[in-house]
Motif scaffolding. Structure first.
Motif, PDB file in Angstrom:
ATOM      1  N   GLU A   1      18.764  -0.280  -0.652  1.00  6.74           N
ATOM      2  CA  GLU A   1      19.426   0.697  -2.063  1.00  6.74           C
ATOM      3  C   GLU A   1      20.141   1.613  -0.691  1.00  6.74           C
ATOM      4  O   GLU A   1      20.796   2.141  -1.393  1.00  6.74           O
ATOM      5  CB  GLU A   1      18.083   1.805  -1.926  1.00  6.74           C
TER       6      GLU A   1
ATOM      7  N   ASN B   1      23.267   0.050  -0.318  1.00  8.24           N
ATOM      8  CA  ASN B   1      23.891   0.422  -1.506  1.00  8.24           C
ATOM      9  C   ASN B   1      24.760   1.333  -2.387  1.00  8.24           C
ATOM     10  O   ASN B   1      25.286   2.070  -2.313  1.00  8.24           O
ATOM     11  CB  ASN B   1      23.184  -0.145  -3.278  1.00  8.24           C
ATOM     12  N   ALA B   2      23.854   2.544  -1.500  1.00 13.40           N
ATOM     13  CA  ALA B   2      24.630   4.104  -1.369  1.00 13.40           C
ATOM     14  C   ALA B   2      25.708   4.097  -0.797  1.00 13.40           C
ATOM     15  O   ALA B   2      26.324   5.042  -1.007  1.00 13.40           O
ATOM     16  CB  ALA B   2      22.868   5.093  -0.754  1.00 13.40           C
TER      17      ALA B   2
ATOM     18  N   MET C   1      30.504   0.310  -7.232  1.00 11.86           N
ATOM     19  CA  MET C   1      31.048  -0.277  -8.537  1.00 11.86           C
ATOM     20  C   MET C   1      31.577  -0.194  -9.604  1.00 11.86           C
ATOM     21  O   MET C   1      31.058   0.791 -10.638  1.00 11.86           O
ATOM     22  CB  MET C   1      30.132  -0.996  -8.668  1.00 11.86           C
TER      23      MET C   1
ATOM     24  N   ALA D   1      30.018  -0.966 -17.845  1.00 11.98           N
ATOM     25  CA  ALA D   1      28.526  -1.190 -17.821  1.00 11.98           C
ATOM     26  C   ALA D   1      28.415   0.381 -17.708  1.00 11.98           C
ATOM     27  O   ALA D   1      27.321   0.857 -17.184  1.00 11.98           O
ATOM     28  CB  ALA D   1      28.140  -1.723 -16.450  1.00 11.98           C
ATOM     29  N   LEU D   2      28.768   1.330 -18.674  1.00 14.22           N
ATOM     30  CA  LEU D   2      28.100   2.435 -18.936  1.00 14.22           C
ATOM     31  C   LEU D   2      26.830   2.476 -19.746  1.00 14.22           C
ATOM     32  O   LEU D   2      26.557   1.499 -20.163  1.00 14.22           O
ATOM     33  CB  LEU D   2      29.629   3.612 -19.472  1.00 14.22           C
ATOM     34  N   PHE D   3      26.167   3.077 -19.234  1.00 13.85           N
ATOM     35  CA  PHE D   3      24.402   3.406 -19.633  1.00 13.85           C
ATOM     36  C   PHE D   3      24.513   4.122 -21.456  1.00 13.85           C
ATOM     37  O   PHE D   3      24.722   4.983 -21.222  1.00 13.85           O
ATOM     38  CB  PHE D   3      23.649   4.051 -19.042  1.00 13.85           C
TER      39      PHE D   3
ATOM     40  N   LEU E   1      23.002   7.341 -22.205  1.00 15.99           N
ATOM     41  CA  LEU E   1      23.115   8.622 -21.672  1.00 15.99           C
ATOM     42  C   LEU E   1      24.516   9.249 -22.040  1.00 15.99           C
ATOM     43  O   LEU E   1      25.537   8.459 -22.014  1.00 15.99           O
ATOM     44  CB  LEU E   1      23.475   8.415 -19.682  1.00 15.99           C
TER      45      LEU E   1
ATOM     46  N   GLU F   1      26.848  12.728 -17.796  1.00 16.34           N
ATOM     47  CA  GLU F   1      25.100  11.906 -17.104  1.00 16.34           C
ATOM     48  C   GLU F   1      25.474  10.705 -16.492  1.00 16.34           C
ATOM     49  O   GLU F   1      24.926  10.572 -15.393  1.00 16.34           O
ATOM     50  CB  GLU F   1      24.569  12.047 -18.071  1.00 16.34           C
TER      51      GLU F   1
ATOM     52  N   PHE G   1      24.840  10.016 -12.292  1.00 12.34           N
ATOM     53  CA  PHE G   1      23.863   9.389 -12.094  1.00 12.34           C
ATOM     54  C   PHE G   1      23.929   9.091 -10.673  1.00 12.34           C
ATOM     55  O   PHE G   1      21.912   9.159 -10.454  1.00 12.34           O
ATOM     56  CB  PHE G   1      23.993   7.825 -13.537  1.00 12.34           C
ATOM     57  N   GLY G   2      24.360   7.855 -10.308  1.00 14.68           N
ATOM     58  CA  GLY G   2      23.885   8.472  -8.801  1.00 14.68           C
ATOM     59  C   GLY G   2      23.799   9.699  -8.170  1.00 14.68           C
ATOM     60  O   GLY G   2      22.667   9.618  -7.465  1.00 14.68           O
TER      61      GLY G   2
ATOM     62  N   GLN H   1      20.119  10.604  -8.422  1.00 14.37           N
ATOM     63  CA  GLN H   1      18.991   8.928  -8.185  1.00 14.37           C
ATOM     64  C   GLN H   1      18.221   9.445  -6.613  1.00 14.37           C
ATOM     65  O   GLN H   1      17.681  10.322  -5.931  1.00 14.37           O
ATOM     66  CB  GLN H   1      18.763   8.070  -8.039  1.00 14.37           C
ATOM     67  N   THR H   2      19.901   9.721  -6.047  1.00 14.45           N
ATOM     68  CA  THR H   2      19.496  10.420  -4.767  1.00 14.45           C
ATOM     69  C   THR H   2      19.548  11.642  -4.089  1.00 14.45           C
ATOM     70  O   THR H   2      19.429  11.619  -2.751  1.00 14.45           O
ATOM     71  CB  THR H   2      21.286   8.939  -3.781  1.00 14.45           C
TER      72      THR H   2
ATOM     73  N   ARG I   1      32.233   7.060 -12.724  1.00 11.66           N
ATOM     74  CA  ARG I   1      30.870   6.772 -12.130  1.00 11.66           C
ATOM     75  C   ARG I   1      31.076   6.177 -10.151  1.00 11.66           C
ATOM     76  O   ARG I   1      30.492   6.975  -9.969  1.00 11.66           O
ATOM     77  CB  ARG I   1      30.088   6.154 -13.053  1.00 11.66           C
TER      78      ARG I   1
END
Lengths: 266, 257
Positions: free
Chosen positions: A86, A89-90, A94, A100-102, A105, A109, A113-114, A117-118, A163
């Motif tokens: 993780e 990956n931070a 990508m 590949a949007l959620f 949300l 959002e 997102f990233g 979360q972090t 994103r």
């Protein structure tokens, strides 16, 4: 050639050494060796099914290679623990092929997102950050509160790019960034890729089979064929090369050493 | 030789699938107790599973209670009275009908939608996108769903118990013309904690079965629209079968051991 000499002294940002990956009897990667240097934009070209996506997924940690090593900033990243992965990956962003949007949300959002979360940031700050990043890809704050389902293909790619850069990554990956877009929108996305990576000072790795796009965004181009990197060089060198495989791919010709028959899986 | 080859491949694939499912389940359970926890995701799932499944569960248990009252009356016609009818309704609803009915209905509703949603997320690379954004997809997507299933199914079944017994009561009073007071007093005296507890335990197990199978099938779906369709079918069919099998096993454990 000058360019390659200049960068040889630095440690590579990403180093792939002897990467192997098979799915059953299908040997996709058969010893991929590739060095990507800090700040450069490298494009991997190659036909469909030559292992471009698999290479990318291995670097991102979405797949483990069967053999070989992947180093990022000199650190080995194969077989990492989840926590360490993780952290690695931070550093990365990508842009996926279909964005590949959620879809559960809203646009903002998705973009924030990233960071949400972090880092511990408030919703208000996150939204502000998202709107800033959206502005970088040429979108206004009107789109912030709508859901991805109502966006066009080009807009989705832009949101996906926003994103990808929201966490200020060191490395950005682009998976077929122009696929499914009209030529003008493709050019817009290419321009955005160049400006955003320059602004972040990030290293970019793109996989594509769109030669117009490759020529535009690449510092160096590598060609993947039969699970190996068979050629690597600058855009200028690409036009001068006598390598029959590269020449056939660049010319987009059906005649040449590359087998055009679709391989049937057994 | 060909037969042995086929048999070997079948056994190998079966073991592979079982192992994968086992690992997935173990990982999900482990992540239930390791942070970060996604409370907002859990809340969404609690509402989705608990609140939105209420109408289906209420309707099925109501009619199940009603039909049991009617059948018991016909079956016990020689000595039919408030006693046996209310007892049979009580036991069959709380021990068997409410958990199984609710389980099967939720398997159809929630199991299918989870498999389809996660399957689509897999196919459109949204699950990969989560990983690249430093978010563990199992923690973010699977754990809230499975937890919500384990927590909400007992609640649904408890409500189903009440509605099912009411269904039996309605038939008893208005169709079979029993005495309302006697029927209610009988129901109350026959009521045992064990009947309710066993039903609720079953419900929690079914909740786990439904959500873990829905998630597993969706999470591992492959190959576009067709793959998502297959994942949905597998999720519902396998959950329904397992619910009936585990219902038997749990009844055996609770009342025969």
């Amino acid at each position: 050639m000058l360019f390659s000499k200049k960068i040889l002294s630095k440690t590579p940002k990403i180093r792939l050494s002897n990467l192997y990956k098979s799915f059953g009897r299908k040997h996709v990667l058969q010893g991929v060796n590739l060095d990507i240097y800090p700040g450069e934009s490298l494009v991997i070209i190659g036909g469909s099914g030559t292992g471009k996506s698999v290479t990318l997924k291995c670097i991102l940690g979405l797949m483990e290679p069967d053999a070989g090593e992947i180093e990022i900033d000199g650190q080995k990243v194969t077989h990492l623990s989840e926590k360490a992965r993780e952290k690695v990956n931070a550093k990365m962003g990508m842009l996926f092929q279909g964005a590949a949007l959620f879809d559960s949300l809203t646009v903002w959002e998705n973009v924030a997102f990233g960071p949400m979360q972090t880092q511990r940031i408030t919703k208000k700050d996150a939204k502000k950050l998202a709107i800033e990043k959206l502005a970088l890809v040429g979108l206004t704050k009107d789109v912030a509160d709508i859901y991805p389902a109502s966006l066009s293909g080009g807009m989705k790619k832009r949101v996906g790019l926003a994103r990808a850069i929201a966490g200020n990554p060191d490395i950005i990956f682009f998976d077929e960034p122009t696929t499914g877009l009209d030529p003008i929108m493709s050019d817009v996305i290419n321009d955005l890729i160049i400006t955003t990576t320059k602004k972040l000072g990030a290293t970019a790795l793109t996989i594509t089979h769109d030669m117009t796009s490759a020529r535009k965004i690449a510092d160096r181009i590598a060609m993947l064929y039969n699970g190996k990197i068979i050629w690597i060089g600058s855009v200028k060198e690409l036009d001068k090369t006598k390598d029959p495989y590269v020449r056939q791919f660049v010319a987009g010709s059906a005649n040449g050493p590359i087998l055009t028959q679709a391989k049937v899986e057994k | 030789m060909k037969f042995i080859d086929l048999l070997g491949r079948f056994v190998f694939n079966f073991l592979l699938a079982t192992g994968r499912f086992g690992l997935f389940t173990a990982q999900t359970i482990r992540y239930m107790f390791t942070p970060p926890f996604y409370y907002k995701q859990l809340l969404t799932q609690l509402i989705e599973i608990g609140f939105y499944s209420l109408p289906v569960v209420a309707l099925t248990t109501l009619f199940a209670g009603m039909v049991i009252a009617l059948q018991t009356y016909t079956g016990f016609s020689q000595f039919s009275s408030e006693g046996p009818v209310s007892l049979v309704v009580l036991i069959s609803v709380t021990r068997e009908l409410a958990p199984v009915m609710a389980g099967l209905m939720v398997a159809g509703r929630i199991g299918a939608s989870m498999a389809a949603e996660l399957g689509t997320m897999r196919v459109t690379e949204q699950i990969d996108a989560l990983s690249t954004l430093s978010t563990n997809p199992i923690k973010y997507l699977i754990v809230p769903r499975v937890l919500a299933g384990i927590l909400m199914l007992p609640v649904l079944v408890l409500i189903g118990d009440i509605i099912g017994i009411c269904g039996g009561y309605l038939i008893g009073i208005y169709k079979l013309e029993f005495n309302a007071t006697t029927y209610l007093v009988n129901t109350w005296t026959y009521l045992k904690t064990m009947d309710i507890v066993s039903g609720l335990t079953k419900a929690a197990v079914f909740g786990f079965i439904i959500t873990i199978l829905g998630c597993y099938n969706g999470y591992n779906s492959k190959g576009g629209a067709q793959g998502v369709g297959a994942a949905t079918t597998n999720a519902v069919v396998s959950a329904s079968i397992l619910i009936l099998i585990f219902n038997y096993i749990l009844t055996e454990l609770f009342f025969n051991a």
